[in-house]
Design a protein around this motif. Sequence first.
Motif, mmCIF file in Angstrom:
data_model
loop_
_atom_site.group_PDB
_atom_site.id
_atom_site.type_symbol
_atom_site.label_atom_id
_atom_site.label_comp_id
_atom_site.label_asym_id
_atom_site.label_seq_id
_atom_site.Cartn_x
_atom_site.Cartn_y
_atom_site.Cartn_z
ATOM 1 N N LYS A 74 15.201 -0.861 -13.110
ATOM 2 C CA LYS A 74 14.790 -1.853 -14.101
ATOM 3 C C LYS A 74 13.253 -1.822 -14.229
ATOM 4 O O LYS A 74 12.714 -1.997 -15.309
ATOM 5 N N ALA A 75 12.583 -1.602 -13.087
ATOM 6 C CA ALA A 75 11.117 -1.476 -13.123
ATOM 7 C C ALA A 75 10.719 -0.440 -12.075
ATOM 8 O O ALA A 75 11.376 -0.313 -11.055
ATOM 9 N N ARG A 76 9.670 0.326 -12.356
ATOM 10 C CA ARG A 76 9.277 1.386 -11.418
ATOM 11 C C ARG A 76 7.785 1.659 -11.525
ATOM 12 O O ARG A 76 7.181 1.499 -12.589
ATOM 13 N N VAL A 77 7.244 2.033 -10.365
ATOM 14 C CA VAL A 77 5.866 2.519 -10.351
ATOM 15 C C VAL A 77 5.849 3.730 -9.416
ATOM 16 O O VAL A 77 6.504 3.722 -8.381
ATOM 17 N N GLY A 78 5.210 4.801 -9.830
ATOM 18 C CA GLY A 78 5.069 5.972 -8.966
ATOM 19 C C GLY A 78 6.068 7.073 -9.218
ATOM 20 O O GLY A 78 5.926 8.176 -8.705
ATOM 21 N N ILE A 79 7.134 6.846 -9.982
ATOM 22 C CA ILE A 79 8.045 7.938 -10.366
ATOM 23 C C ILE A 79 8.385 7.821 -11.841
ATOM 24 O O ILE A 79 8.242 6.737 -12.429
ATOM 25 N N ASP A 80 8.886 8.931 -12.403
ATOM 26 C CA ASP A 80 9.153 8.944 -13.840
ATOM 27 C C ASP A 80 10.635 8.766 -14.181
ATOM 28 O O ASP A 80 10.969 8.351 -15.281
ATOM 29 N N GLU A 86 0.844 -1.215 0.000
ATOM 30 C CA GLU A 86 0.000 0.000 0.000
ATOM 31 C C GLU A 86 0.870 1.252 0.000
ATOM 32 O O GLU A 86 0.780 2.114 0.877
ATOM 33 N N VAL A 87 1.816 1.304 -0.941
ATOM 34 C CA VAL A 87 2.698 2.473 -1.101
ATOM 35 C C VAL A 87 2.531 3.020 -2.508
ATOM 36 O O VAL A 87 2.191 2.276 -3.427
ATOM 37 N N PRO A 88 2.756 4.348 -2.708
ATOM 38 C CA PRO A 88 2.623 4.911 -4.060
ATOM 39 C C PRO A 88 3.805 4.588 -4.967
ATOM 40 O O PRO A 88 3.695 4.608 -6.185
ATOM 41 N N ILE A 89 4.984 4.262 -4.333
ATOM 42 C CA ILE A 89 6.186 4.077 -5.164
ATOM 43 C C ILE A 89 6.805 2.713 -4.849
ATOM 44 O O ILE A 89 6.973 2.342 -3.675
ATOM 45 N N ALA A 90 7.137 1.969 -5.904
ATOM 46 C CA ALA A 90 7.898 0.720 -5.727
ATOM 47 C C ALA A 90 8.889 0.618 -6.892
ATOM 48 O O ALA A 90 8.581 1.003 -8.014
ATOM 49 N N LEU A 91 10.098 0.093 -6.574
ATOM 50 C CA LEU A 91 11.164 0.066 -7.599
ATOM 51 C C LEU A 91 11.967 -1.235 -7.558
ATOM 52 O O LEU A 91 12.121 -1.830 -6.496
ATOM 53 N N ILE A 92 12.472 -1.625 -8.724
ATOM 54 C CA ILE A 92 13.607 -2.570 -8.740
ATOM 55 C C ILE A 92 14.786 -1.715 -9.151
ATOM 56 O O ILE A 92 14.875 -1.253 -10.287
ATOM 57 N N SER A 93 15.657 -1.433 -8.153
ATOM 58 C CA SER A 93 16.755 -0.500 -8.381
ATOM 59 C C SER A 93 18.065 -1.267 -8.424
ATOM 60 O O SER A 93 18.363 -2.072 -7.552
ATOM 61 N N PRO A 135 24.828 -8.387 -3.408
ATOM 62 C CA PRO A 135 23.636 -7.590 -3.684
ATOM 63 C C PRO A 135 23.863 -6.663 -4.877
ATOM 64 O O PRO A 135 24.756 -5.830 -4.838
ATOM 65 N N ILE A 136 23.047 -6.847 -5.932
ATOM 66 C CA ILE A 136 23.234 -5.994 -7.106
ATOM 67 C C ILE A 136 22.274 -4.808 -7.078
ATOM 68 O O ILE A 136 22.405 -3.865 -7.845
ATOM 69 N N GLY A 137 21.287 -4.864 -6.174
ATOM 70 C CA GLY A 137 20.309 -3.780 -6.090
ATOM 71 C C GLY A 137 19.238 -4.157 -5.069
ATOM 72 O O GLY A 137 19.489 -5.011 -4.215
ATOM 73 N N THR A 138 18.087 -3.525 -5.193
ATOM 74 C CA THR A 138 17.022 -3.833 -4.220
ATOM 75 C C THR A 138 15.664 -3.866 -4.904
ATOM 76 O O THR A 138 15.478 -3.336 -6.002
ATOM 77 N N LEU A 139 14.740 -4.522 -4.201
ATOM 78 C CA LEU A 139 13.317 -4.306 -4.458
ATOM 79 C C LEU A 139 12.844 -3.426 -3.300
ATOM 80 O O LEU A 139 12.999 -3.800 -2.136
ATOM 81 N N CYS A 140 12.332 -2.210 -3.641
ATOM 82 C CA CYS A 140 11.988 -1.326 -2.527
ATOM 83 C C CYS A 140 10.578 -0.714 -2.651
ATOM 84 O O CYS A 140 10.048 -0.586 -3.759
ATOM 85 N N ALA A 141 10.041 -0.423 -1.471
ATOM 86 C CA ALA A 141 8.719 0.213 -1.387
ATOM 87 C C ALA A 141 8.905 1.557 -0.691
ATOM 88 O O ALA A 141 9.591 1.649 0.312
ATOM 89 N N ILE A 142 8.278 2.634 -1.270
ATOM 90 C CA ILE A 142 8.517 3.991 -0.754
ATOM 91 C C ILE A 142 7.167 4.704 -0.556
ATOM 92 O O ILE A 142 6.268 4.591 -1.413
ATOM 93 N N ASP A 143 7.066 5.415 0.595
ATOM 94 C CA ASP A 143 5.822 6.165 0.843
ATOM 95 C C ASP A 143 6.161 7.603 1.184
ATOM 96 O O ASP A 143 7.274 7.913 1.607
ATOM 97 N N ARG A 144 5.148 8.486 1.007
ATOM 98 C CA ARG A 144 5.377 9.901 1.295
ATOM 99 C C ARG A 144 5.004 10.222 2.734
ATOM 100 O O ARG A 144 5.107 11.366 3.144
ATOM 101 N N LYS A 145 4.548 9.184 3.467
ATOM 102 C CA LYS A 145 4.249 9.436 4.880
ATOM 103 C C LYS A 145 4.925 8.383 5.742
ATOM 104 O O LYS A 145 5.164 7.256 5.284
#
Lengths: 132, 533
Positions: B60-66, B43-50, B127-137
């Motif tokens: 590599k994949a992103r939701v919530g940022i450009d 339940e976060v607006p931003i998630a990334l494979i960084s 570790p080559i990167g992360t799967l991360c979840a990001i929120d504005r609160k």
Amino acid sequence: MSAPEIRKVLLVDDEPDIRRIGQLSLERVGRWQVVLASSGAEALTLAASERPDVILLDVMMPVDDGPTTLARLRQQPSTADIPVVFMTAKVLAPEARRWRELGAAGTIPKPFDPMTLPDDIRRVLAAAEEGP
Amino acid sequence: MIVAPPHPREEARLHALADAQLLDTPPEAMFDDVVRLASYICEVPIALISLVDRDRQWFKARVGIDADESSRDVAFCAHAILDDSGMMQVEDARDDPRFADNPFVTGEPWVRFYAGVPLTIGDDDLPIGTLCAIDRKPRRLTPEQTEAMHALARQVVRNLEIGKAARRTVALNDELQRAATAQQASEARLRALVVANPDGMLRVARDGTVLDRKVARDRAIMPDPQHMLGRHVADCLPPRLARLFVQQLERTLASGAVHTLEIQELVDGQPCDKELRFVASGPDEALALIRDVTERKLGERAKDAFIATVSHELRTPVTSIRGSLSLLEHGMVGPLPEEALEMVRISRTNTERLLLVINDILDLEKLSAGQLDLSLRPVEPARVMKTAAESIRGMAAQAGVEVVVGDCAGAPVLADEARVIQVLNNLLSNAIKFSPRGARVDLSAEPGACGRLRLCVTDRGPGIAPEHHARVFERFHQVDASDSRERGGTGLGLAIVKSIVEEHGGVVGLDSAPGRGSKFWFELPCAGAAVKP
């Protein structure tokens, strides 16, 4: 048993120079009486008339060569028993064996040393006496 | 703000990242699905494979940022890959000294909450990167959400590994295809070579079974080529050839060297000469190339016959010359003045020398014509060594050289005794000629290669430089052109030695160096081990 005493030798060679050197060697070094023949045919006649104690026979001669002459000598009753020693400039082991089978006492290689030729003949005859 | 230090194994990590072949590649549905799922579940607006590269993080994949990427210095993920607890969670970035003044916190996209699971790959778990979840609160993940993040991260890693395996398979496949193409080309070249070669060919297994054959124009030695495959050579070659063939086959496989066999067979009553060259074509098979050498052999035989005739024609006059001189020298035809006698001696000794050359040429002629007619019997090495030393004693005494016969406990060799003595005589007379006065020459025996006995003649002469070793056994080769004049000899002695020894199935050799004397040796097969063709 020792080889019979040699007094007279018949030397057969188509080369006159070799006949002369052989004659000197046999006469002066061996102190034998020497009869010379220049061909196989002449050798047959002289062997029968002179009755030498040994015949020194060149292998390579025109018309009748040494082996042919040997065979004729063996067929003639008066010469059948006279020991024959071959002289040759080309000795190959198989040929020497064949000549012995024909009845030759042995072979003396050319060039022979005139200073040792009589001894060489005695040695060949002694070896033939000892056995095949 | 605190910039994350490099990973403890940064270079290996970057290598693993490059190896994953993900950086700057187009979006892939599977990874896009993962970040979408992460965003829904957590339940976060931003998630990334960084992916954390040397100086940047790339998504590599992103939701919530450009944005596609950002500097590594400001990347939360650069910290997350250092975390070895399995997940880095930041509840409120404003309270964390590492991030409080981070531009992503103080500005767009206003990051407060961050949860990153390192994506570790390979046997070293780098570790080559992360799967991360990001929120504005500010917030926390529930245990279920945490578990889901781990599960999704595992899916990403598994997918990377499958991709890597697939790429390896493709590469392997390419390589196989290239190898197959190269093999086909090589086989085509080989076929062309076999077809273009006028020689016949037999490929034979170690046990003598015919594996393959190509018949040359004639059928001299392969009378029934259609029915040879799978049969033993003894069943499809003429008997004598089959026997020699098997022998050469064994020699070839044992030594790895090329072996040659020359043989004459009668074809329609005509002599036909063949040369067979054997070469190992695998650990348990050999190839025999069969060449017709009839014409060459005819030429050689004509030459040999010529030499034989010439030698005979030379010997007859020499008999007269030497005989006359000998009678003269020994006073059989009357005494000679001293100087005349000296001239006669000079003539006589030079005639002897001429005779030596003629005899050697005749010997070589017999050897090359195969007329040597060896009579092979078991021969006691100790006896031939003694006989040879005895027969050369006169020459040794004249040169002031002592010939010493060493111990010989060797087994009997299979040889022609007279020829072995001839070989030893040749080697001994050479050794004596090249020895300084007062030196000794050793005659010895020792075990040789392949169950053979080695007979050695060792001198303390000037020795021979290595560049001459191969050539001393050649006809008329003299290391020093003045040798034949000073020391006598024809330059044929060693060629004869080599021919006689090889005719016995033996080998000759030389150990020597300038100033260190020479050791000439030859090896003969032992009576127990050898079988003569």
